[in-house]
Design a protein around this motif. Sequence first.
Motif, short mmCIF file in Angstrom:
data_model
loop_
_atom_site.label_atom_id
_atom_site.label_comp_id
_atom_site.label_asym_id
_atom_site.label_seq_id
_atom_site.Cartn_x
_atom_site.Cartn_y
_atom_site.Cartn_z
N ASN A 197 0.74 -1.33 -0.01
CA ASN A 197 0.03 0.03 0.07
C ASN A 197 0.79 1.14 -0.08
N ASP A 202 -0.35 -5.38 2.99
CA ASP A 202 -1.64 -5.51 3.56
C ASP A 202 -2.47 -6.40 2.67
N THR A 213 -5.17 -7.75 2.88
CA THR A 213 -6.84 -7.61 2.79
C THR A 213 -7.07 -6.83 1.79
N ARG A 214 -6.10 -5.83 1.07
CA ARG A 214 -6.48 -5.26 -0.19
C ARG A 214 -6.80 -5.88 -1.28
#
Length: 376
Positions: A70, A75, A77-78
Motif C-alpha cells: 500500500n 496489507d 486484505t487489499r
Amino acid sequence: MRGKALVIALATAASIIGYAPAAGAAQPGGAQPTVAVALGDSYISGEAGRWLGNTDTVGGSSAGTDRAWNGSTVDPTRVYGPTYSSGCHRSDVSPLSGASLGTDRLVNLACSGATSANVLPAAMGGVPFKGEAPQIDQLATVAGANRVKVIVLSLGGNDLGFGTIIASCIEAWFWGDYCADDQQATVDAALPAMRSGVSQSLAAIRSTMRAAGYADTDYRLVVQSYSSPVPRGANIRYADSGWTRWDMGCPVVNYDATWVRDRLVPQLSTELRTLASAGGAEFLDLRDALDGREICARGRIRVTPAKAPSDVTAEWVREFWSSETEGRQQETFHPDAYGQKALSRCLTLLGAAAKGNYRCVNTAGAGVDGMRLAAA
C-alpha cells in the motif's frame, strides 16, 4: 538453508489445491437482483490474485508485483478482503469478479482448499470449512434473495489430492527422483471418490435450486476444469539440474512436468467433462488456458525493477513458495492476477456464447484480452 526451506514448504504444500460481494436484498419495486455465483475451490476463489507475475526482488512492492503493497506496508486484505485471515482467499481479481455475465451482482462463495465435503449441503453430509457453512447451504440463501442466472463450479482437484501430488513431485525433485509413476497410481485410486463427490455436488445444486423455486432452465450451471501450473519439461527455460529451478520457483523435473501437463491435467479435465454431462451442466475446459504462460515457461520473464509487470511478458502462475519467498504457501502454483484475469475473460466469453461445452485458450504474443473460446 534450502533443506530447511523444503521441510517448511512441504509441511503445508498439500493445501495447494476469496472477498465476496454480499448477496443483497431485493431492488426497489420488488424486483430481485440477478446474480452469478462461484462455488468450489481455490481455482475460482481467487487464490494467488495478489501477484502480478514473479520476481527475484524481495520486500516493498516486490518490483511492482505485490498488489498487497500500500506504499508503506504489506496489507493482503487489499486483495483478499476479510477472507485473508480465514484462508479462503477470495481475491478482487477472482475469475468471477472480473467476468461480465449480464447480471447485477457477482457472489463468490468458493474457498481455497475446499473439497466436495465443503460444497455439499449439511443435509447430505456437507461440513463447514474455515468458519463458513457448506457452500450449497449458502447458495440456498443467495437463491432466495436474488435471481440466480449463472452458477460456476470448480471442484475435484482437492478431492483428488492435487496439492499432495505437487508436494510429492517437489520432494522428488529435491532428492533427484521423479514422482509421476507413483502419483499416477495415487490419482487412479482417488478417482472414484472424486467422481462421487463432484456428481453429488452437481445433483445437490440442482435439488437446492429446485427447492428455491427454480427450473433447471432458469440458470446456467457450468463446471470448469483446471490448467497445468507447469509447462512440458522441454518448455521449461531452466536446466533440469542444479538449484536454479528452486531459485526460480519451479522445482519439478522434466519428466514430472510433462506428466502433469500432458497426463494429469487432461485426465482430470476429461473426468470433469464426463461428470458435467451426466449432471446436465455445461463444461468449460481450461487445460490449455495458461499454455506457454506457466511458471518457468520459455518466453516468459521474471519481473525486475527495470522490467515492469506486464501480462504480455510475465508468468501467469504463482511460483513455488519456500521460506525464502514472500506471500503464503497456499498461493503456490495457482493462477496469479494475470492468470485470473485471463480466466475471467474466459467466463465473459462463455456468458456471451450459447449454452454448450467450450475450451478457452490464449493467443501467443497477446495479453489477457487475447483469450479465445472454441467448441470443446
